[in-house]
Design a protein around this motif. Structure first.
Motif, PDB file in Angstrom:
ATOM      1  N   TYR A   1      -2.415  58.205  -5.415  1.00 23.79           N
ATOM      2  CA  TYR A   1      -3.744  57.851  -5.033  1.00 23.79           C
ATOM      3  C   TYR A   1      -4.034  56.668  -5.645  1.00 23.79           C
ATOM      4  O   TYR A   1      -5.185  57.023  -5.762  1.00 23.79           O
ATOM      5  N   GLY A   2      -3.932  55.087  -5.302  1.00 24.15           N
ATOM      6  CA  GLY A   2      -4.525  54.065  -5.185  1.00 24.15           C
ATOM      7  C   GLY A   2      -4.447  54.072  -7.134  1.00 24.15           C
ATOM      8  O   GLY A   2      -5.105  52.569  -6.681  1.00 24.15           O
ATOM      9  N   THR A   3      -3.842  54.545  -8.450  1.00 20.11           N
ATOM     10  CA  THR A   3      -3.695  53.922  -9.159  1.00 20.11           C
ATOM     11  C   THR A   3      -2.925  53.742 -10.099  1.00 20.11           C
ATOM     12  O   THR A   3      -2.007  54.544  -9.939  1.00 20.11           O
TER      13      THR A   3
ATOM     14  N   LEU B   1      -6.842  60.055 -16.824  1.00 18.48           N
ATOM     15  CA  LEU B   1      -5.355  59.618 -16.489  1.00 18.48           C
ATOM     16  C   LEU B   1      -4.796  60.360 -15.756  1.00 18.48           C
ATOM     17  O   LEU B   1      -3.740  60.862 -15.710  1.00 18.48           O
ATOM     18  N   THR B   2      -5.520  60.972 -14.879  1.00 18.08           N
ATOM     19  CA  THR B   2      -5.502  61.678 -13.788  1.00 18.08           C
ATOM     20  C   THR B   2      -4.224  61.396 -12.839  1.00 18.08           C
ATOM     21  O   THR B   2      -3.745  62.675 -12.202  1.00 18.08           O
ATOM     22  N   PHE B   3      -3.496  59.986 -12.389  1.00 23.13           N
ATOM     23  CA  PHE B   3      -2.849  59.668 -11.583  1.00 23.13           C
ATOM     24  C   PHE B   3      -1.671  60.250 -11.853  1.00 23.13           C
ATOM     25  O   PHE B   3      -0.420  60.059 -11.470  1.00 23.13           O
TER      26      PHE B   3
ATOM     27  N   TYR C   1       3.894  46.180  -7.888  1.00 20.58           N
ATOM     28  CA  TYR C   1       4.498  46.489  -7.318  1.00 20.58           C
ATOM     29  C   TYR C   1       5.586  47.381  -7.799  1.00 20.58           C
ATOM     30  O   TYR C   1       7.054  46.521  -7.566  1.00 20.58           O
ATOM     31  N   ARG C   2       6.049  47.896  -8.549  1.00 26.18           N
ATOM     32  CA  ARG C   2       6.977  48.510  -9.257  1.00 26.18           C
ATOM     33  C   ARG C   2       7.827  47.768 -10.042  1.00 26.18           C
ATOM     34  O   ARG C   2       9.630  47.566 -10.027  1.00 26.18           O
ATOM     35  N   GLN C   3       7.302  46.838 -10.747  1.00 25.99           N
ATOM     36  CA  GLN C   3       7.930  46.086 -10.987  1.00 25.99           C
ATOM     37  C   GLN C   3       7.537  45.254 -12.584  1.00 25.99           C
ATOM     38  O   GLN C   3       6.010  45.282 -12.519  1.00 25.99           O
ATOM     39  N   SER C   4       7.977  45.011 -13.924  1.00 26.40           N
ATOM     40  CA  SER C   4       7.468  44.345 -14.663  1.00 26.40           C
ATOM     41  C   SER C   4       8.270  42.963 -15.246  1.00 26.40           C
ATOM     42  O   SER C   4      10.148  43.403 -14.799  1.00 26.40           O
ATOM     43  N   ASP C   5       7.218  42.535 -16.463  1.00 21.92           N
ATOM     44  CA  ASP C   5       9.012  41.433 -16.783  1.00 21.92           C
ATOM     45  C   ASP C   5       9.271  41.947 -18.219  1.00 21.92           C
ATOM     46  O   ASP C   5       8.777  40.996 -18.740  1.00 21.92           O
ATOM     47  N   LEU C   6       9.533  42.964 -18.645  1.00 20.69           N
ATOM     48  CA  LEU C   6       9.933  43.781 -19.431  1.00 20.69           C
ATOM     49  C   LEU C   6      11.280  42.040 -20.356  1.00 20.69           C
ATOM     50  O   LEU C   6      11.877  41.956 -19.626  1.00 20.69           O
ATOM     51  N   PRO C   7      11.420  41.871 -21.188  1.00 18.97           N
ATOM     52  CA  PRO C   7      12.546  41.335 -21.441  1.00 18.97           C
ATOM     53  C   PRO C   7      13.858  42.139 -22.105  1.00 18.97           C
ATOM     54  O   PRO C   7      13.588  43.337 -21.671  1.00 18.97           O
ATOM     55  N   GLU C   8      15.390  41.517 -21.512  1.00 16.53           N
ATOM     56  CA  GLU C   8      16.360  42.282 -21.099  1.00 16.53           C
ATOM     57  C   GLU C   8      16.659  42.928 -22.853  1.00 16.53           C
ATOM     58  O   GLU C   8      16.633  41.846 -23.819  1.00 16.53           O
ATOM     59  N   GLY C   9      17.455  44.320 -22.489  1.00 15.69           N
ATOM     60  CA  GLY C   9      17.571  45.247 -23.757  1.00 15.69           C
ATOM     61  C   GLY C   9      16.096  46.165 -24.521  1.00 15.69           C
ATOM     62  O   GLY C   9      16.303  46.271 -25.860  1.00 15.69           O
TER      63      GLY C   9
END
Length: 202
Positions: free
Chosen positions: A133-135, A112-114, A165-173
């Motif tokens: 580094y592409g990961t 998990l060196t990235f 890219y730099r996003q996720s769909d986590l539930p609010e709170g």
């Protein structure tokens, strides 16, 4: 307003500037540092649903406005920073620093060196699908565990987060408490050398 009883630390009007790397920003209405998972669940379950919840990591990628945050800020600490290796899986608490996860994995011969040069903790890395580094986290994440705004502990599969890219769909709170990552085996010495090279280049 009555707030839930807690075993951790609950501080009203807590300035956040000293908790961010840029050292700027006003206070949060409340800053809660839970003692453990049950404490976090109890707080969220008992907190007035109208009060926003803002999970905060180590503040490496956060700018807080001078007016502060009208919210209950949740900051996980020592009870949420464990790192465990099981076969090809690395299970890391949300408060575990990315660099520590990379090093612990490398010691066990897992790559998990990235993560080594990414500032911040695993919770934020998941939230922002951190990478270099592409990961990216998305390349390794299996599932996360956390607590909903209503105080319920749940697991969410990586596919359901729709990491991009730099996003996720986590539930609010939603407060991430743990992440499970799968990766490949490699020679520990080679992994250590790679991480040293990354630091030198940075």
């Amino acid at each position: 307003m009555t707030l839930p009883e807690v075993r951790g630390t609950l501080t009203p009007n807590r300035p956040l500037a000293d908790l961010t790397w840029l050292r700027v920003g006003g206070p949060a209405d409340w800053l809660f540092q839970p003692a453990d998972l049950a404490d976090l669940q109890g707080f969220l379950a008992g907190l007035d649903p109208s009060i926003p919840v803002f999970p905060m990591g180590v503040g490496s990628n956060l700018i807080v406005r001078d007016g502060g945050l009208r919210a209950a800020v949740i900051r996980l600490g020592r009870g949420f920073n464990g790192i465990e290796v099981q076969g090809d899986l690395v299970i890391a608490g949300a408060a575990a620093l990315d660099a520590h996860v990379a090093r612990k994995a490398a010691e066990a011969g897992l790559d998990l060196t990235f993560l080594r040069t990414i500032p911040g903790a695993i919770g934020g890395a998941v939230r922002m699908n951190a990478g270099c580094y592409g990961t990216y986290v998305a390349d390794h994440l299996v599932e996360i565990q956390g607590v909903t705004r209503a105080g319920v502990a749940v697991a969410i599969q990586a596919a359901d987060l729709h990491l991009r890219y730099r996003q996720s769909d986590l539930p609010e709170g939603f407060v991430i408490t743990q992440a499970t990552l799968r990766t490949s085996a490699a020679d520990p010495a080679a992994l250590e050398a790679r991480m040293l090279d990354q630091i030198a280049k940075r």
